[in-house]
Design a protein around this motif. Structure first.
Motif, PDB file in Angstrom:
ATOM      1  N   LEU A 181       3.079  -5.780  -7.017  1.00  0.00           N
ATOM      2  CA  LEU A 181       3.337  -4.338  -7.080  1.00  0.00           C
ATOM      3  C   LEU A 181       4.818  -4.014  -6.908  1.00  0.00           C
ATOM      4  O   LEU A 181       5.306  -3.030  -7.462  1.00  0.00           O
ATOM      5  CB  LEU A 181       2.480  -3.593  -6.056  1.00  0.00           C
ATOM      6  CG  LEU A 181       0.957  -3.672  -6.296  1.00  0.00           C
ATOM      7  CD1 LEU A 181       0.214  -2.695  -5.372  1.00  0.00           C
ATOM      8  CD2 LEU A 181       0.583  -3.393  -7.749  1.00  0.00           C
ATOM      9  N   ALA A 182       5.539  -4.851  -6.189  1.00  0.00           N
ATOM     10  CA  ALA A 182       6.979  -4.597  -6.010  1.00  0.00           C
ATOM     11  C   ALA A 182       7.704  -4.613  -7.351  1.00  0.00           C
ATOM     12  O   ALA A 182       8.710  -3.922  -7.529  1.00  0.00           O
ATOM     13  CB  ALA A 182       7.581  -5.636  -5.072  1.00  0.00           C
ATOM     14  N   ASP A 183       7.194  -5.406  -8.287  1.00  0.00           N
ATOM     15  CA  ASP A 183       7.863  -5.510  -9.589  1.00  0.00           C
ATOM     16  C   ASP A 183       7.227  -4.644 -10.677  1.00  0.00           C
ATOM     17  O   ASP A 183       7.693  -4.641 -11.815  1.00  0.00           O
ATOM     18  CB  ASP A 183       7.873  -6.978 -10.055  1.00  0.00           C
ATOM     19  CG  ASP A 183       9.038  -7.761  -9.443  1.00  0.00           C
ATOM     20  OD1 ASP A 183       9.946  -7.126  -8.886  1.00  0.00           O
ATOM     21  OD2 ASP A 183       9.026  -9.003  -9.537  1.00  0.00           O
ATOM     22  N   PHE A 184       6.154  -3.947 -10.318  1.00  0.00           N
ATOM     23  CA  PHE A 184       5.388  -3.227 -11.345  1.00  0.00           C
ATOM     24  C   PHE A 184       6.219  -2.174 -12.081  1.00  0.00           C
ATOM     25  O   PHE A 184       6.300  -2.164 -13.319  1.00  0.00           O
ATOM     26  CB  PHE A 184       4.145  -2.595 -10.691  1.00  0.00           C
ATOM     27  CG  PHE A 184       3.329  -1.740 -11.622  1.00  0.00           C
ATOM     28  CD1 PHE A 184       2.575  -2.313 -12.638  1.00  0.00           C
ATOM     29  CD2 PHE A 184       3.311  -0.346 -11.489  1.00  0.00           C
ATOM     30  CE1 PHE A 184       1.816  -1.524 -13.498  1.00  0.00           C
ATOM     31  CE2 PHE A 184       2.561   0.442 -12.340  1.00  0.00           C
ATOM     32  CZ  PHE A 184       1.809  -0.144 -13.354  1.00  0.00           C
ATOM     33  N   ALA A 185       6.871  -1.298 -11.328  1.00  0.00           N
ATOM     34  CA  ALA A 185       7.590  -0.181 -11.968  1.00  0.00           C
ATOM     35  C   ALA A 185       8.709  -0.708 -12.874  1.00  0.00           C
ATOM     36  O   ALA A 185       8.886  -0.239 -14.008  1.00  0.00           O
ATOM     37  CB  ALA A 185       8.150   0.752 -10.905  1.00  0.00           C
ATOM     38  N   ARG A 187       0.825  -1.208   0.000  1.00  0.00           N
ATOM     39  CA  ARG A 187       0.000   0.000   0.000  1.00  0.00           C
ATOM     40  C   ARG A 187       0.864   1.265   0.000  1.00  0.00           C
ATOM     41  O   ARG A 187       0.532   2.258  -0.643  1.00  0.00           O
ATOM     42  CB  ARG A 187      -0.981  -0.002   1.178  1.00  0.00           C
ATOM     43  CG  ARG A 187      -2.028   1.082   1.090  1.00  0.00           C
ATOM     44  CD  ARG A 187      -3.140   0.915   2.091  1.00  0.00           C
ATOM     45  NE  ARG A 187      -4.158  -0.031   1.675  1.00  0.00           N
ATOM     46  CZ  ARG A 187      -5.150   0.240   0.830  1.00  0.00           C
ATOM     47  NH1 ARG A 187      -5.252   1.431   0.267  1.00  0.00           N
ATOM     48  NH2 ARG A 187      -6.043  -0.675   0.519  1.00  0.00           N
ATOM     49  N   GLU A 188       2.009   1.176   0.670  1.00  0.00           N
ATOM     50  CA  GLU A 188       2.921   2.338   0.664  1.00  0.00           C
ATOM     51  C   GLU A 188       3.423   2.620  -0.751  1.00  0.00           C
ATOM     52  O   GLU A 188       3.534   3.773  -1.165  1.00  0.00           O
ATOM     53  CB  GLU A 188       4.115   2.080   1.590  1.00  0.00           C
ATOM     54  CG  GLU A 188       3.731   2.118   3.059  1.00  0.00           C
ATOM     55  CD  GLU A 188       4.841   1.624   3.971  1.00  0.00           C
ATOM     56  OE1 GLU A 188       6.003   1.490   3.519  1.00  0.00           O
ATOM     57  OE2 GLU A 188       4.517   1.360   5.157  1.00  0.00           O
ATOM     58  N   MET A 189       3.724   1.579  -1.465  1.00  0.00           N
ATOM     59  CA  MET A 189       4.182   1.749  -2.856  1.00  0.00           C
ATOM     60  C   MET A 189       3.078   2.400  -3.682  1.00  0.00           C
ATOM     61  O   MET A 189       3.323   3.303  -4.477  1.00  0.00           O
ATOM     62  CB  MET A 189       4.520   0.391  -3.490  1.00  0.00           C
ATOM     63  CG  MET A 189       5.645  -0.337  -2.817  1.00  0.00           C
ATOM     64  SD  MET A 189       5.854  -1.987  -3.566  1.00  0.00           S
ATOM     65  CE  MET A 189       7.211  -2.591  -2.574  1.00  0.00           C
ATOM     66  N   TYR A 190       1.893   1.900  -3.475  1.00  0.00           N
ATOM     67  CA  TYR A 190       0.724   2.368  -4.230  1.00  0.00           C
ATOM     68  C   TYR A 190       0.439   3.844  -3.942  1.00  0.00           C
ATOM     69  O   TYR A 190       0.200   4.642  -4.856  1.00  0.00           O
ATOM     70  CB  TYR A 190      -0.439   1.461  -3.845  1.00  0.00           C
ATOM     71  CG  TYR A 190      -1.843   1.930  -4.121  1.00  0.00           C
ATOM     72  CD1 TYR A 190      -2.470   1.679  -5.343  1.00  0.00           C
ATOM     73  CD2 TYR A 190      -2.580   2.568  -3.117  1.00  0.00           C
ATOM     74  CE1 TYR A 190      -3.792   2.069  -5.561  1.00  0.00           C
ATOM     75  CE2 TYR A 190      -3.894   2.956  -3.331  1.00  0.00           C
ATOM     76  CZ  TYR A 190      -4.490   2.711  -4.556  1.00  0.00           C
ATOM     77  OH  TYR A 190      -5.796   3.091  -4.765  1.00  0.00           O
ATOM     78  N   GLU A 191       0.532   4.224  -2.664  1.00  0.00           N
ATOM     79  CA  GLU A 191       0.253   5.619  -2.304  1.00  0.00           C
ATOM     80  C   GLU A 191       1.316   6.555  -2.860  1.00  0.00           C
ATOM     81  O   GLU A 191       1.041   7.709  -3.162  1.00  0.00           O
ATOM     82  CB  GLU A 191       0.162   5.793  -0.778  1.00  0.00           C
ATOM     83  CG  GLU A 191      -0.965   5.001  -0.103  1.00  0.00           C
ATOM     84  CD  GLU A 191      -2.371   5.499  -0.465  1.00  0.00           C
ATOM     85  OE1 GLU A 191      -2.482   6.505  -1.199  1.00  0.00           O
ATOM     86  OE2 GLU A 191      -3.348   4.842  -0.032  1.00  0.00           O
ATOM     87  N   MET A 221       1.257   3.797 -10.595  1.00  0.00           N
ATOM     88  CA  MET A 221       0.764   2.533 -10.049  1.00  0.00           C
ATOM     89  C   MET A 221      -0.653   2.710  -9.507  1.00  0.00           C
ATOM     90  O   MET A 221      -1.545   1.878  -9.739  1.00  0.00           O
ATOM     91  CB  MET A 221       1.691   2.054  -8.923  1.00  0.00           C
ATOM     92  CG  MET A 221       1.304   0.711  -8.350  1.00  0.00           C
ATOM     93  SD  MET A 221       2.256   0.296  -6.871  1.00  0.00           S
ATOM     94  CE  MET A 221       3.902   0.135  -7.503  1.00  0.00           C
ATOM     95  N   LYS A 222      -0.857   3.820  -8.805  1.00  0.00           N
ATOM     96  CA  LYS A 222      -2.162   4.054  -8.187  1.00  0.00           C
ATOM     97  C   LYS A 222      -3.250   4.113  -9.259  1.00  0.00           C
ATOM     98  O   LYS A 222      -4.279   3.453  -9.159  1.00  0.00           O
ATOM     99  CB  LYS A 222      -2.126   5.364  -7.377  1.00  0.00           C
ATOM    100  CG  LYS A 222      -3.420   5.653  -6.647  1.00  0.00           C
ATOM    101  CD  LYS A 222      -3.215   6.682  -5.549  1.00  0.00           C
ATOM    102  CE  LYS A 222      -4.431   6.784  -4.654  1.00  0.00           C
ATOM    103  NZ  LYS A 222      -5.701   6.938  -5.346  1.00  0.00           N
ATOM    104  N   LYS A 223      -2.955   4.876 -10.290  1.00  0.00           N
ATOM    105  CA  LYS A 223      -3.949   5.041 -11.349  1.00  0.00           C
ATOM    106  C   LYS A 223      -4.246   3.686 -12.030  1.00  0.00           C
ATOM    107  O   LYS A 223      -5.398   3.380 -12.366  1.00  0.00           O
ATOM    108  CB  LYS A 223      -3.401   6.039 -12.381  1.00  0.00           C
ATOM    109  CG  LYS A 223      -4.445   6.513 -13.354  1.00  0.00           C
ATOM    110  CD  LYS A 223      -3.938   7.693 -14.178  1.00  0.00           C
ATOM    111  CE  LYS A 223      -4.882   7.924 -15.334  1.00  0.00           C
ATOM    112  NZ  LYS A 223      -4.258   8.394 -16.530  1.00  0.00           N
ATOM    113  N   THR A 224      -3.204   2.901 -12.211  1.00  0.00           N
ATOM    114  CA  THR A 224      -3.397   1.605 -12.878  1.00  0.00           C
ATOM    115  C   THR A 224      -4.225   0.658 -12.009  1.00  0.00           C
ATOM    116  O   THR A 224      -5.181   0.039 -12.480  1.00  0.00           O
ATOM    117  CB  THR A 224      -2.024   0.958 -13.185  1.00  0.00           C
ATOM    118  OG1 THR A 224      -1.194   1.920 -13.801  1.00  0.00           O
ATOM    119  CG2 THR A 224      -2.184  -0.239 -14.087  1.00  0.00           C
TER     120      THR A 224
END
Ligand code: 73E
Length: 803
Positions: free
Chosen positions: A740-744, A695-699, A704-707
Motif C-alpha cells: 500500500l505504501a507504493d500504491f498511489a 491502515r492509516e493510508m487506507y483510511e 486506495m480504500k475503494k480498491t
C-alpha cells in the motif's frame, strides 16, 4: 565448411529412414524432432571431442560451475543457431514443406530449475562456450523437472513434469565416469602410519552416474559439457539383490527438484542432494587432475581448476574438497585450506532471510559425520585465528556454527576467495548491511557481477523479425559483438525504422493473441497495451500491486472513466507449499474471469494468467510485451533477469529502483523508463522504526480504500476467503513488502504509461533506446568479468571442425 541445404536434407532423410523405417513425408513432428536432433548431434560431436582433447593438451584452467539448478529450456534451436545452421535448416525444411517451429515444439523443456537462479546457470554455460572458455556445469539430473502448473477452478494444481518420458536426446550416459558417494554410518579416525585416516562403519553408498550434455558455443568451435548426476545402486549391491524399497530410497535422491524459489526448508533429502552432486563433481575433477593431467602436486590445483558455488546450495564443496585433499590425498590441513580458498568462489543471489540455508548440526552429523567434523574444525580455526584481532561479538556473529546450526553462507564466505552479488545495489547491500562484518574482515573478497541474459535466445531465437531489423540497419556484427547494438540509437529519428519497430511488435502480439485464444479461449486485441509480469509468484515481487492496479482500472471503467485498451498478462508459478502465493493466484484468476466476461468492460481491459510459465512460454510472451512490470519492493529483488529480456525486446519498463532495474535506468536514461516507489532508505526506515501503518493510508486515501475493499466486498466472485486474506495482509503493520505504501505512486506511473501510449512515434523511440542499450546485459559481458576477475581463465584454442 558450412552445411548446405541439400546435405542437410540428405542427412535428415537418412535419420528418418534409420530411426523409424519411414520416409520423410510419413514422419510425425515428434519423429522429425528426434531425427533432426540426431543430425545436430552428429554435427557437434567432432567439435565436442576436439574441445576435450584441446583442454587436455593445452592444460588450461577450467571453471566448474556448481549449481543445484540448471534451466536451459529447449536446446534444438540453440544448438542450430550456435552451429551456424539455423537459417539453412529452416529453409531446407520449408523446401520439404515442413516447419521448423512445429518440429521444435515437440522438444520438452529441460526445466531443472525454479527461476532466475537456474536460468542464469544455463545462460552461463552457453556463454562460457560462446566466449571460448572451458566451463563445465555440475548439477543434478532430476527425474522430474519443475512441476507443470494447471489451473483448476482458478486454483494452482501441480502435475509431475516427466521430461525424460520420451528420452532426452542430448544427454550421454558416461557410466565409466561413475563415482561413489557415502552417507550416514559412523566414522572413526585411526592412525595409519602417522596420518589420521577415517574409518567408516555402516551407512549407505550411492553410485553417482554422470549424464553429459554438450553445450555448443556460438560459431566458435568450442563445445563444453554440462554434467548432471543421477543416483543409482552401486554395482556390488546389485549382486546382493536389493529390494524395491532399497532401490527406490536411492533413486529418490535425484527424483525431484525442490520447487521453492527464494525459500528454504531444512529437509534431509535436500541436504542429501546437495552433498551428492558436490561430492560426485569434486571427485571427478580430482580424478581428471590426477589421471588426465598426470598431476599429483595439489598445490598446483588452483592453476587448473576454479570451482564456483552458485548460491549456498553447493557450499559443502568447501568441506568436501578439504576431505578429499586431507583424507584421500594426504595433503596437510594448512596446505589443503590454502588450495581450497584459491579454488572456491561464491555468488550470493538473495538477501531474504527466509532463503538463507542453515542446517541442523545433529542432522549433518548423522548424514555426513566426516563432513561435520571438518566443518567444526574450519569453524574452530576461524574463531581461533580471529581471537584477539576483532571483538568477540564479531566472531560470534560471523562464525559458521551457531545455536546448533551450520550457517551455509558463512561457510561459503569463509572458504572462498571471491564473494559476489548479482547487481550493483545488491552487492552494496551485502557490503553495508547483510554481510557487513564479513566485508570489514575481507573487503578484497567482495565484488559485483551484474547478471546478464542470453541475447542469442531472447533476440535471435525468440524475436527473428527484430533481429532482421537490426541486421538491416546496423549490420550483422551485433550477433557476435553486442556492443554494436548501440549503433541502433542512430535510427532514433528514422521514421521508417520506428514504424518497423511498431509493426514487428504488433506481429508478435498477434501471434501471442492467437496462442491465448487457443489456450484459454479468450480474445485479446493486439492493438491494446500488452502489460506483462512474468516471474515466480512471491510477495516481494508484488503481483499483488499489479492486481490492485487492475481493480482500480476496472472500477474506473465501470464508472465510465476511460482508459486505453490494456491486456495484462501474468505468468507465474507458486511454490506448492506457499499458501499466500496460491491465494494470490486464485484471486487473480477470479478477477480475470470477472473482467473478461463483463459486458460493461467490453474488452477494454483483459486479464490473462497463462498457465505453466517456463522458458518456452517466455519465448512467446516476451517479444510481444509493450510494458515490463518490475515492481518488487526496493531492496528485495537481488537483480532480476526478466527485466533485461523484456527490455531487449523493446518493452518499456515500469520499475522500482531495485536490483538491476537501477542499472537499466542508468543505461536508457530517465526518459526511457518509468520509475516509482519507495527508495531503499525509506524501506530500511520502516523496518528500523516499525513505523509502517498501512491502515492509516487506507483510511485517508479513498481511491486506495475503494480498491482494497473490492477484495472483500463481494465484487470478485468465488474467492471471498482468499480476497479477505489479501486485504488483511495489506492492512497489517507486519506487511513486509509495503504494497500500500507504493500504491498511489504506482497508479501515477501507470497514468504515465497511458500518456506515453498515445504517441506511437515516441513510444517506438523509447523502445529503440531500450533495445540498443540491452547490450549492457549481454551475458557474454558478465562472463568475461567472471573469467577475468574471479576465475582467471584463458581462452581455449580449438580448431574449427568441418561438419
Ligand atoms: O533476483 C533474482 C536473481 O536475478 C533472485 O531472486 C534469484 O536469482 C536470480 C539470479 O541471480 C534467486 N533465486 C534464489 N535466490 N535468489 C533461490 C533460492 C533458493 C532456491 C532457489 C532459488
Amino acid at each position: 565448411m558450412q552445411l548446405t541445404k541439400d546435405e542437410f536434407k540428405k542427412k535428415l532423410k537418412n535419420k528418418v529412414n534409420i530411426y523409424f523405417e519411414e520416409e520423410l513425408d510419413e514422419a510425425s513432428n515428434s519423429e522429425l524432432y528426434t531425427a533432426l536432433s540426431g543430425v545436430v548431434r552428429d554435427g557437434y560431436a567432432p567439435q565436442w571431442r576436439r574441445t576435450r582433447i584441446s583442454e587436455a593438451d593445452q592444460g588450461q584452467k577450467q571453471v566448474y560451475y556448481f549449481s543445484i539448478e540448471f534451466l536451459p529450456g529447449t536446446l534444438l534451436k540453440t544448438n542450430l543457431l550456435n552451429l551456424g545452421w539455423l537459417d539453412t535448416v529452416r529453409a531446407a525444411l520449408s523446401d520439404l514443406g515442413l516447419d521448423l517451429d512445429k518440429i521444435a515444439a515437440a522438444e520438452p523443456d529441460m526445466a531443472l530449475g525454479n527461476g532466475g537462479l537456474g536460468r542464469l546457470a544455463a545462460a552461463f554455460m552457453d556463454s562460457l562456450a560462446s566466449t571460448g572458455y572451458t566451463g563445465n556445469g555440475n548439477g543434478i539430473r532430476y527425474k522430474y523437472g519443475l512441476f507443470k502448473q494447471k489451473f483448476v477452478n482458478g486454483y494452482q494444481k501441480e502435475l509431475p513434469n516427466d521430461w525424460l518420458k520420451k528420452d532426452d536426446h542430448w544427454e550421454v550416459r558416461r557410466e565409466s565416469k561413475s563415482v561413489l558417494v557415502r552417507f550416514g554410518g559412523k566414522v572413526r579416525m585411526v592412525d595409519d602410519n602417522g596420518w589420521m585416516t577415517p574409518q567408516y562403519e555402516g551407512g549407505d553408498v550411492v553410485r553417482a552416474v554422470p549424464y553429459d550434455t554438450a553445450i555448443v558455443g556460438y560459431r566458435d568451435g568450442v563445445t563444453n559439457t554440462l554434467r548432471l548426476w543421477d543416483a543409482e545402486i552401486p554395482p556390488e549391491e546389485e549382486l546382493s539383490y536389493p529390494t524395491i524399497s532399497d532401490r527406490r530410497r536411492i533413486e529418490d535422491l535425484t527424483s525431484i527438484l525442490y520447487p521453492d524459489d527464494s525459500n528454504y526448508e531444512g529437509r534431509l533429502l535436500r541436504l542429501k542432494q546437495e552433498y551428492f552432486f558436490v561430492s560426485a563433481g569434486l571427485q571427478s575433477i580430482l580424478d581428471y587432475y590426477v589421471k588426465k593431467l598426470g598431476n599429483k602436486d595439489f598445490t598446483k590445483l588452483p592453476d587448473y581448476v576454479a570451482v564456483h558455488i552458485n548460491d549456498t546450495h553447493p557450499a559443502m564443496a568447501i568441506a568436501e574438497l578439504m576431505r578429499l585433499l586431507v583424507d584421500e590425498h594426504r595433503v596437510d590441513w594448512e596446505t589443503a585450506w590454502d588450495i581450497t580458498l584459491k579454488v572456491m568462489s561464491y555468488t550470493n543471489h538473495t538477501i531474504m532471510s527466509e532463503a538463507m540455508e542453515k542446517w541442523d548440526t545433529n542432522m549433518l552429523s548423522q548424514l555426513l559425520p566426516r563432513i561435520m567434523q571438518i566443518i567444526t574444525e574450519i569453524d574452530r580455526r576461524y574463531c581461533a585465528y580471529l581471537n584477539g584481532q576483532v571483538s568477540n561479538d564479531v566472531i560470534e556473529r560471523t562464525r559458521i556454527i551457531k545455536n546448533g546450526q551450520v550457517q551455509m553462507a558463512h561457510l561459503a564466505i569463509i572458504g572462498s576467495h571471491s564473494i559476489n552479488g548479482v547487481a550493483a545495489l545488491h552487492t552494496q547491500l551485502l557490503e553495508t548491511k547483510v554481510l557487513k562484518d564479513f566485508y570489514n574482515l575481507y573487503p578484497d573478497r567482495f565484488n559485483n557481477k551484474t547478471n546478464g541474459i542470453t541475447l542469442r535466445r531472447w533476440l535471435q531465437i525468440a524475436n527473428p523479425e527484430l533481429s532482421d531489423l537490426l541486421d538491416q540497419t546496423i549490420g550483422k556484427d551485433w550477433r557476435k559483438n553486442s556492443d554494436k547494438m548501440l549503433n541502433f540509437e542512430k535510427y532514433y529519428n528514422d521514421t521508417l525504422v520506428l514504424e518497423r519497430i511498431n509493426q514487428i511488435k504488433l506481429d508478435n502480439k498477434k501471434k501471442l493473441a492467437e496462442f491465448i485464444k487457443e489456450q484459454m479461449g479468450v480474445e485479446v486485441d493486439p492493438n491494446a497495451i500488452f502489460d506483462v509480469q512474468v516471474k515466480r509468484l512471491h510477495e516481494y515481487k508484488r503481483q499483488t500491486l499489479k492486481l490492485l492496479h487492475i481493480l482500480k482500472l476496472y472500477q474506473d471503467l465501470k464508472a465510465g472513466i476511460d482508459h486505453p485498451k490494456r491486456v495484462v498478462i501474468f505468468g507465474a508459478k507458486a511454490a506448492p507449499s506457499y499458501v499466500f502465493a496460491k491465494q494470490v493466484i486464485k484471486v487473480i484468476n477470479e478477477t480475470a474471469n470477472m473482467i473478461n466476461s463483463d459486458p460493461d468492460i467490453n474488452g477494454k481491459l483483459k486479464v490473462i494468467f497463462l498457465e505453466n510459465y517456463d522458458v518456452s512460454l517466455a519465448e512467446k510472451i516476451i517479444p510481444a510485451a509493450d510494458v515490463s512490470e518490475q515492481i518488487s519492493t526496493t531492496t528485495k529483488e537481488a537483480s532480476g533477469t526478466s527485466n533485461m529480456k523484456l527490455m531487449a525486446n523493446g518493452a518499456l519498463t515500469v520499475a522500482t529502483m531495485d536490483g538491476a532495474n537501477i542499472e537499466i535506468a542508468d543505461a536508457v536514461g530517465e526518459d526511457n523508463i518509468i520509475t516509482f516507489g519507495l527508495n531503499k532508505d525509506q524501506v530500511y526506515k520502516y523496518y528500523a522504526e516499525h513505523s509502517y501503518h498501512p491502515r492509516e493510508m487506507y483510511e485517508s486515501d479513498p481511491v486506495m480504500k475503494k480498491t482494497v475493499d473490492a477484495l472483500t466486498d463481494g465484487t470478485i466472485p468465488n474467492c471471498f476467503s482468499e480476497g479477505q486474506a489479501l486485504a488483511n495482509k495489506f492492512l497489517s503493520d507486519n506487511e513486509q513488502f509495503f504494497v500500500l505504501a507504493d500504491f498511489a505512486d504506482y497508479l501515477k506511473a501507470q497514468e504515465k504509461v497511458e500518456q506515453e501510449w498515445k504517441d506511437k512515434h515516441s513510444w517506438a523511440q523509447m523502445s529503440l533506446v531500450n533495445i540498443a542499450h540491452s547490450e549492457r546485459f549481454d551475458v557474454d559481458k558478465t562472463i568475461e568479468r567472471y573469467a577475468q576477475d574471479i576465475w582467471h581463465l584463458k581462452k581455449l584454442k580449438v580448431e574449427k571442425v568441418d561438419h
